[in-house]
Design an enzyme around this catalytic site. Structure first.
Site, PDB file in Angstrom:
ATOM      1  N   GLY A   1       0.848  -1.191   0.000  1.00  0.00           N
ATOM      2  CA  GLY A   1       0.000   0.000   0.000  1.00  0.00           C
ATOM      3  C   GLY A   1       0.878   1.233   0.000  1.00  0.00           C
TER       4      GLY A   1
ATOM      5  N   ASP B   1      15.659 -10.267  -0.262  1.00  0.00           N
ATOM      6  CA  ASP B   1      15.153  -9.468  -1.383  1.00  0.00           C
ATOM      7  C   ASP B   1      16.040  -8.231  -1.580  1.00  0.00           C
ATOM      8  OD1 ASP B   1      13.549  -8.789  -3.489  1.00  0.00           O
ATOM      9  OD2 ASP B   1      11.986  -7.870  -2.249  1.00  0.00           O
TER      10      ASP B   1
END
Ligand SMILES: *[C@@H]1O[C@H](CO)[C@@H](O)[C@H](O)[C@H]1NC(C)=O
Ligand SMILES: *[C@@H]1O[C@H](CO)[C@@H](O)[C@H](O)[C@H]1NC(C)=O
Ligand SMILES: *[C@@H]1O[C@H](CO)[C@@H](O)[C@H](O)[C@H]1NC(C)=O
Length: 717
Positions: A451, A562
Site C-alpha cells: 500500500g 530481497d
C-alpha cells in the site's frame, strides 16, 4: 358487578390520561388531592365559623322554620339591634309588634340588605247601589323604628278592579302631603273583556313604585266617574305591592274571595338610628352606635331612604355587622363565571391570583383573556421531532464511536497487539496518534509492497521525520510471523539498516513507522525519478555501507531475501539504509504477493530459486547484481533485451574487464581501477555455486580495502 368494576378502571385510566394532557383537569385534581386532610378540616371549620358569625353568640339562629336570622336581626333580648327584633310564633318567623305581625320569608344582610314579608291585600267592595260593604286600606305597622323601606327596585304595585283608581303615597311632605305618589287605573266594560294573564288596564293594572315608601297604605278613588253602581260582575277593588313578576293576573281574582289574601313583598332596610335624625356614613362613623364593626367592612349610604348599610369589602364576605364577620372569599373554589380565571387560580387574602400555567401565556390578564400555548402545536411537534432526530443522531454517533472503539481494539488484538505491547523498546501508536504523525496521510511518498507510504513527523523534540508504511493484512495464521518480524526489525540496530520506530495496530492492516530516507531508494537515484550525478567515490561508499548493513544482518542470523536497489534507501546524506528485509518469508505466505516476488527474479539467487532455501549467500548473489548496477548504471534488463548479469559475465570472461559496460560518467583514469575491482567482486558474488561466493562480511571488507587503497582520505565505516 365485575364488569362494572372493569369499566370503572378504564374510565379512571382515561381520566388520568386526560388529566395529563389538560392543565385544567390536572389543577382541579390537585385541588382535590393535594390539600388533603388538614385543609379540608380547616375549610369545614371556616364554613362553621362563617355561619356562626352571622349571629351574636348564644343567640337563636332561627325560629326553626327555615328562615335564618342574621344580625342585626335577632330573637330575644340582646340579640338584635334596636328596630330589628324578630319574633317566633311556633316555628314561624314574625316581624312586627304585639298587635300587627307579619310572616317573614327571608332576611338578608348581603349582598343587599333585604327582608321578604307577607302582606295582606288592601280592598274595597261595593253594593250595586255603590255603597262600600268591605274595606281595608293595607296600612301596616311593621315600621315603628323606621328601619324599613318598601323596595322600589324589587316590587311593583298591582291594582284589580273594573272602574278603579288606586294609588299609594310616601316620603316627606312637599308641595303636597307626600313627595311620592304612584297608582294606576283598572277598568273593564264587562266580565267578558278581562283576560287571565293580561294585567294591562282591563280589570288589572300594575306600575313601578317610587323609593321612600314606608307603608303599604292605599288610597281608593270612589263616587262620580269612579262609581261602582250596578257592577255585580266585579264587586271589589284590590290593591297590593308584591315582588315584581310574582303576581300573575287571573279574572277569578276579581271576586270577593280575594279578601284576606297575602302576597310577598321586599323590604329594604338600613341603619336609621332608631328614628333619630338619620345619618350618612360620614356622620355615622364617629358615633358609638356605628355598626360596620367587622374588619374588611365598609359603610355604604342607603339608596332607598336615608341612613347607611354595611358591606364586606371586595374579596370578603360574611356579616359586616359583627366583629370578624367578614371573611376571605376562596374565589378559586367558586364557579368560574363568578370569579373568572382562564389559568391556574390561587387564592390570596382578600383577592386571588390567576396565572397561565407553564408553557401558556395570555394577551393581558388571564382573568379575562384565554391562556394559549406559548408554542403552538405545530411548533411543539417540530421541536419534538427535532429532539427525536437529535437524540437519534447522538445515539447513532455513540453507537458508531463504540463500534469504532471496538474495531480498534479488535484490530489491535488481531494484529498481535497483546504480544507486541509487552515488547520493550517498541512504541505502539494509537490510530489517533498515527493520524497526527502523518497529518491524516497528507503526504504520500509512494507505493510500498502492500500500500501507500506516507511521510510523517514524530511528536518528539527533534520532530523526527518518519515514513509510515502499511503492512500485510494479518490474520490468525500470520500473527506469529508478523509479531516475530516486528521483533526482529526492532532488534536491528545498525546505521545502515532502516530503523523501525514504532507501529500502530488499531487499523485493519498494521502500520509500521520507519526512519525517513529523504533521497528515496538507490533505484531512484540510479535510474529513475531522482537520477543524479554520482561520483565513483559515492558509489563505492554506498556499496560499502550497504554491504556493512547486510553483513550486520547476517551476523544477527537474519537473511534479507530481497536485496535490490529498491530496498536500499538513502537518507538526506545519501547514507544507505537496508529496508524491507525478511519480507520474502511473509510474502510467500500470500499467494498474490508471491507474484510480485517473481517480478524481482533477476536479483534472485538461482540456487534459492531452485531449492527454496534462503541462505546468506543468496543475499550475496543479489548484492552482486546491485554492485553491477552501481558501476554500470544499467538496469537488470536494459536496452532492447540486454541482461545485465549475463552480458557482464560474458564481457568479463572474454575481455577480462567490464570496462565497456561501465557508466561513462565516471570512467576516468583514477576511477577505472575502482570500477574494475568492484566488477570483479560482483562477478564473484554472482557465482552459480554458493560455495564460490564470498561471505557478506568479506565483500564489505574487500570494498573497504579497495577504498583505502585508492582514496586519500581515511574514512571509517
Ligand atoms: C259593553 O257592555 C254593554 C253592556 O254590558 C254591551 O252591550 C256592549 O256590547 C259592551 N261593549 C263592548 C265593546 O264590549
Ligand atoms: C241601576 O240599575 C237600575 C235598573 O236597571 C236603575 O234603575 C238605577 O238607576 C241604576 N243605578 C245607578 C246608580 O245607575
Ligand atoms: C356589597 O359588595 C358587593 C361586592 O363588592 C356588591 O356586589 C354589593 O352590591 C354591595 N352591596 C351594597 C349594598 O352596596
Amino acid at each position: 358487578m365485575r364488569v362494572h368494576c372493569k369499566y370503572f378502571h378504564i374510565f379512571r385510566y382515561l381520566l388520568s390520561f386526560f388529566a395529563g394532557s389538560s392543565f385544567i383537569v390536572k389543577k382541579s385534581i390537585n385541588i382535590m388531592l393535594t390539600p388533603f386532610l388538614l385543609p379540608a378540616l380547616l375549610l369545614t371549620a371556616l364554613a362553621a365559623t362563617a355561619k356562626s358569625l352571622t349571629l351574636k353568640p348564644e343567640c337563636q339562629p332561627s325560629c326553626g322554620g327555615g328562615v335564618d336570622v342574621p344580625y342585626p336581626f335577632g330573637i330575644g333580648p340582646g340579640c338584635y339591634r334596636p328596630g330589628f327584633e324578630i319574633k317566633c310564633i311556633g316555628n314561624m318567623t314574625i316581624l312586627g309588634n304585639s298587635t300587627s305581625q307579619y310572616q317573614v320569608l327571608s332576611l338578608a344582610v348581603t349582598p343587599r340588605p333585604e327582608a321578604k314579608v307577607m302582606l295582606p291585600v288592601a280592598y274595597r267592595c261595593y253594593s250595586p247601589d255603590d255603597k262600600v260593604t268591605h274595606a281595608y286600606d293595607g296600612g301596616v305597622d311593621f315600621n315603628s323604628a323606621g328601619v324599613y323601606r318598601i323596595s322600589n327596585t324589587g316590587n311593583e304595585l298591582i291594582i284589580l278592579g273594573c272602574n278603579t283608581l288606586i294609588f299609594t303615597a310616601g316620603g316627606p311632605s312637599g308641595r303636597h302631603r307626600f313627595a311620592y305618589y304612584a297608582g294606576c287605573v283598572a277598568y273593564a266594560n264587562d266580565s267578558k273583556s278581562v283576560q287571565d294573564g293580561a294585567c294591562a288596564g282591563v280589570g288589572c293594572c300594575h306600575v313601578n313604585i317610587p323609593p321612600g315608601l314606608t307603608d303599604n297604605s292605599m288610597r281608593f278613588a270612589g263616587g262620580g266617574v269612579w262609581s261602582h253602581a250596578n257592577q255585580t260582575f266585579c264587586p271589589c277593588d284590590f290593591a297590593f305591592i308584591a315582588v315584581k313578576d310574582y303576581y300573575n293576573f287571573s279574572a277569578a281574582d276579581l271576586d270577593i274571595t280575594t279578601i284576606g289574601r297575602k302576597l310577598p313583598m321586599l323590604l329594604d332596610w338600613a341603619m336609621r338610628d332608631n328614628g333619630r335624625s338619620s345619618l350618612t356614613c360620614a356622620e355615622a362613623a364617629s358615633m358609638p352606635e356605628y355598626t360596620c364593626v367587622s374588619d374588611h367592612s365598609e359603610c355604604v349610604n342607603s339608596n332607598n331612604g336615608p341612613g347607611y348599610v354595611c358591606n364586606c369589602t371586595g374579596g370578603y364576605e360574611g356579616n359586616p355587622y359583627l366583629p370578624n364577620g367578614c371573611t376571605n372569599i376562596d374565589e378559586c373554589a367558586r364557579p368560574r363565571d363568578q370569579f373568572p380565571c382562564n389559568g391556574v387560580c390561587d387564592d390570596t387574602e382578600g383577592s386571588y391570583d390567576c396565572k397561565c400555567p407553564p408553557g401558556y401565556h395570555s394577551n393581558g390578564d388571564p382573568k379575562e383573556n384565554p391562556c394559549n400555548p406559548t408554542f403552538p402545536l405545530q411548533a411543539r411537534i417540530a421541536i419534538g421531532i427535532g429532539l427525536c432526530v437529535f437524540f437519534l443522531v447522538v445515539a447513532l454517533l455513540l453507537a458508531f464511536i463504540m463500534h469504532q472503539k471496538k474495531k480498534l481494539a479488535e484490530n489491535f488484538e488481531m494484529n498481535g497487539g497483546n504480544i507486541l505491547k509487552r515488547v520493550t523498546g517498541l512504541t505502539i501508536f494509537t490510530e489517533k496518534e498515527l493520524n497526527k504523525i502523518t497529518q491524516n496521510n497528507s503526504e504520500c511518498l509512494g507505493n510500498g509492497y502492500f500500500g501507500k507510504v506516507y511521510k510523517g513527523t514524530l511528536p518528539d523534540v527533534n520532530e523526527t521525520v518518519v515514513a509510515v508504511k502499511s503492512f500485510i493484512k494479518v490474520d490468525d495464521e500470520r500473527i506469529e510471523e508478523f509479531t516475530e518480524e516486528v521483533m526482529i526489525q526492532l532488534k536491528m540496530n545498525h546505521p545502515n539498516v532502516l530503523k523501525l520506530m514504532g507501529c500502530c495496530l488499531q487499523l485493519d492492516v498494521p502500520m509500521l513507522v520507519y526512519e525517513f530516507a529523504a533521497n528515496g531508494s538507490l533505484s531512484d537515484i540510479l535510474h529513475i525519478n531522482k537520477r543524479q550525478k554520482l561520483s565513483a567515490e559515492l558509489r563505492l561508499d554506498i556499496a560499502i555501507r550497504s554491504a556493512k548493513g547486510l553483513s550486520y544482518m547476517h551476523s544477527q542470523d537474519i537473511r534479507h531475501g530481497d536485496v535490490k536497489p529498491d530496498n536500499i534507501l538513502l537518507n538526506d546524506k545519501l547514507i544507505p539504509k537496508i529496508s524491507d528485509f525478511g519480507l520474502s518469508k511473509l510474502l510467500n505466505l500470500g499467494e498474490k504477493i508471491s507474484q510480485k516476488v517473481v517480478g524481482c527474479e533477476g536479483y534472485m539467487d538461482p540456487v534459492f530459486r531452485n531449492t527454496g532455501l534462503l541462505t546468506p549467500k543468496s543475499d550475496v548473489y543479489s548484492f552482486g547484481v546491485v554492485l553491477l548496477e552501481l558501476i554500470s548504471r544499467k538496469q537488470l534488463v536494459y536496452g532492447q533485451s540486454g541482461s545485465l548479469v549475463i552480458e557482464f559475465r560474458h564481457i568479463y570472461e572474454t575481455e577480462q574487464s567490464g570496462r565497456s559496460m561501465f557508466d561513462e560518467e565516471i570512467v576516468t583514469e583514477e576511477n577505472i581501477m575502482i570500477l574494475e575491482e568492484m566488477g570483479k567482486l560482483a562477478v564473484k558474488c554472482l557465482k552459480e555455486h554458493q560455495d564460490g561466493r564470498p561471505e557478506m562480511a568479506e565483500v564489505a571488507e574487500q570494498l573497504v580495502k579497495l577504498r583505502k587503497n585508492t582514496m586519500e582520505d581515511d574514512r571509517s565505516y
